[in-house]
Design a protein around this motif. Structure first.
Motif, PDB file in Angstrom:
ATOM      1  N   PRO A   1       0.861  -1.292  -0.095  1.00  0.00           N
ATOM      2  CA  PRO A   1       0.113  -0.037   0.062  1.00  0.00           C
ATOM      3  C   PRO A   1       0.498   1.129  -0.065  1.00  0.00           C
ATOM      4  N   CYS A   2       1.934   1.243  -0.307  1.00  0.00           N
ATOM      5  CA  CYS A   2       3.060   2.314  -0.250  1.00  0.00           C
ATOM      6  C   CYS A   2       3.149   3.005  -1.677  1.00  0.00           C
ATOM      7  N   PRO A   3       3.669   4.137  -1.504  1.00  0.00           N
ATOM      8  CA  PRO A   3       3.816   4.970  -2.703  1.00  0.00           C
ATOM      9  C   PRO A   3       5.142   4.198  -3.323  1.00  0.00           C
ATOM     10  N   GLU A   4       5.097   4.541  -4.930  1.00  0.00           N
ATOM     11  CA  GLU A   4       6.190   3.889  -5.800  1.00  0.00           C
ATOM     12  C   GLU A   4       7.587   4.031  -5.222  1.00  0.00           C
ATOM     13  N   ASP A   5       8.238   2.791  -5.272  1.00  0.00           N
ATOM     14  CA  ASP A   5       9.707   2.823  -4.776  1.00  0.00           C
ATOM     15  C   ASP A   5       9.713   2.501  -3.224  1.00  0.00           C
ATOM     16  N   PHE A   6       8.696   2.557  -2.496  1.00  0.00           N
ATOM     17  CA  PHE A   6       8.633   2.277  -1.078  1.00  0.00           C
ATOM     18  C   PHE A   6       8.328   0.851  -0.851  1.00  0.00           C
ATOM     19  N   ILE A   7       8.839   0.331   0.152  1.00  0.00           N
ATOM     20  CA  ILE A   7       8.659  -0.961   0.641  1.00  0.00           C
ATOM     21  C   ILE A   7       7.793  -1.068   1.766  1.00  0.00           C
ATOM     22  N   PHE A   8       6.706  -1.914   1.823  1.00  0.00           N
ATOM     23  CA  PHE A   8       5.832  -2.094   2.975  1.00  0.00           C
ATOM     24  C   PHE A   8       6.497  -3.172   3.730  1.00  0.00           C
ATOM     25  N   TYR A   9       6.505  -2.957   5.136  1.00  0.00           N
ATOM     26  CA  TYR A   9       6.740  -3.903   6.142  1.00  0.00           C
ATOM     27  C   TYR A   9       5.811  -4.315   7.000  1.00  0.00           C
ATOM     28  N   PRO A  10       5.143  -5.463   6.821  1.00  0.00           N
ATOM     29  CA  PRO A  10       3.820  -5.795   7.568  1.00  0.00           C
ATOM     30  C   PRO A  10       3.985  -5.542   9.030  1.00  0.00           C
ATOM     31  N   LEU A  11       5.246  -6.012   9.504  1.00  0.00           N
ATOM     32  CA  LEU A  11       5.265  -6.166  10.941  1.00  0.00           C
ATOM     33  C   LEU A  11       5.248  -4.792  11.678  1.00  0.00           C
ATOM     34  N   THR A  12       5.514  -3.882  11.042  1.00  0.00           N
ATOM     35  CA  THR A  12       5.462  -2.494  11.358  1.00  0.00           C
ATOM     36  C   THR A  12       4.326  -1.741  10.889  1.00  0.00           C
ATOM     37  N   GLY A  13       3.755  -1.957   9.725  1.00  0.00           N
ATOM     38  CA  GLY A  13       2.675  -1.448   9.040  1.00  0.00           C
ATOM     39  C   GLY A  13       3.069  -0.256   8.475  1.00  0.00           C
ATOM     40  N   LYS A  14       4.370  -0.060   8.464  1.00  0.00           N
ATOM     41  CA  LYS A  14       4.993   1.122   7.634  1.00  0.00           C
ATOM     42  C   LYS A  14       5.747   0.945   6.248  1.00  0.00           C
ATOM     43  N   CYS A  15       5.875   1.930   5.682  1.00  0.00           N
ATOM     44  CA  CYS A  15       6.591   2.155   4.480  1.00  0.00           C
ATOM     45  C   CYS A  15       7.994   2.514   4.223  1.00  0.00           C
ATOM     46  N   TYR A  16       8.861   1.996   3.818  1.00  0.00           N
ATOM     47  CA  TYR A  16      10.383   2.223   3.953  1.00  0.00           C
ATOM     48  C   TYR A  16      10.796   2.448   2.692  1.00  0.00           C
ATOM     49  N   PHE A  17      11.663   3.461   2.222  1.00  0.00           N
ATOM     50  CA  PHE A  17      12.361   3.635   1.049  1.00  0.00           C
ATOM     51  C   PHE A  17      13.868   3.660   1.264  1.00  0.00           C
ATOM     52  N   HIS A  18      14.666   2.945   0.362  1.00  0.00           N
ATOM     53  CA  HIS A  18      16.001   2.679   0.292  1.00  0.00           C
ATOM     54  C   HIS A  18      16.632   3.785  -0.705  1.00  0.00           C
ATOM     55  N   SER A  19      17.334   4.630  -0.209  1.00  0.00           N
ATOM     56  CA  SER A  19      18.301   5.470  -1.248  1.00  0.00           C
ATOM     57  C   SER A  19      19.598   4.990  -1.325  1.00  0.00           C
ATOM     58  N   TYR A  20      20.062   4.690  -2.262  1.00  0.00           N
ATOM     59  CA  TYR A  20      21.298   4.053  -2.876  1.00  0.00           C
ATOM     60  C   TYR A  20      22.411   5.228  -3.316  1.00  0.00           C
ATOM     61  N   GLY A  21      21.945   6.662  -3.059  1.00  0.00           N
ATOM     62  CA  GLY A  21      22.753   7.603  -3.468  1.00  0.00           C
ATOM     63  C   GLY A  21      23.814   8.149  -2.679  1.00  0.00           C
ATOM     64  N   ASP A  22      24.129   9.299  -2.852  1.00  0.00           N
ATOM     65  CA  ASP A  22      25.414   9.824  -2.031  1.00  0.00           C
ATOM     66  C   ASP A  22      24.817  10.031  -0.623  1.00  0.00           C
ATOM     67  N   ARG A  23      25.819  10.328   0.357  1.00  0.00           N
ATOM     68  CA  ARG A  23      25.388  10.630   1.527  1.00  0.00           C
ATOM     69  C   ARG A  23      25.272  12.104   1.848  1.00  0.00           C
ATOM     70  N   ARG A  24      24.403  12.455   2.875  1.00  0.00           N
ATOM     71  CA  ARG A  24      23.995  13.720   3.022  1.00  0.00           C
ATOM     72  C   ARG A  24      24.199  14.085   4.392  1.00  0.00           C
ATOM     73  N   THR A  25      24.111  15.334   4.789  1.00  0.00           N
ATOM     74  CA  THR A  25      24.036  15.889   5.888  1.00  0.00           C
ATOM     75  C   THR A  25      22.772  15.680   6.524  1.00  0.00           C
TER      76      THR A  25
END
Length: 75
Positions: free
Chosen positions: A11-35
């Motif tokens: 049920p998450c936005p595109e490119d987000f992954i749903f984790y059913p045990l938490t009921g939340k959506c997560y997004f992985h960023s494989y880009g550069d590091r940020r402050t």
């Protein structure tokens, strides 16, 4: 549009992954590091927040995501 089952399974936005045990959506960023302010701005632009955990299960899941990528956000 994707079939209805796609929304039920993820049920998450595109490119987000749903984790059913938490009921939340997560997004992985494989880009550069940020402050911290830069990471927060990126999250806000996605309509998300930097991750925080509220249970041992969520802590372990976020840790596993961090080991697999540079950045994680949740929504």
């Amino acid at each position: 549009l994707p079939p209805l089952t796609a929304y039920i399974l993820n049920p998450c936005p595109e490119d987000f992954i749903f984790y059913p045990l938490t009921g939340k959506c997560y997004f992985h960023s494989y880009g550069d590091r940020r402050t911290f302010p830069g990471a927060l701005a990126t999250c806000r632009a996605l309509g998300a927040n930097l991750p925080s955990y509220h249970s041992r299960v969520e802590q372990q899941y976020i840790k596993s995501l961090c080991e697999a990528s540079n950045h994680v956000v949740n929504r």
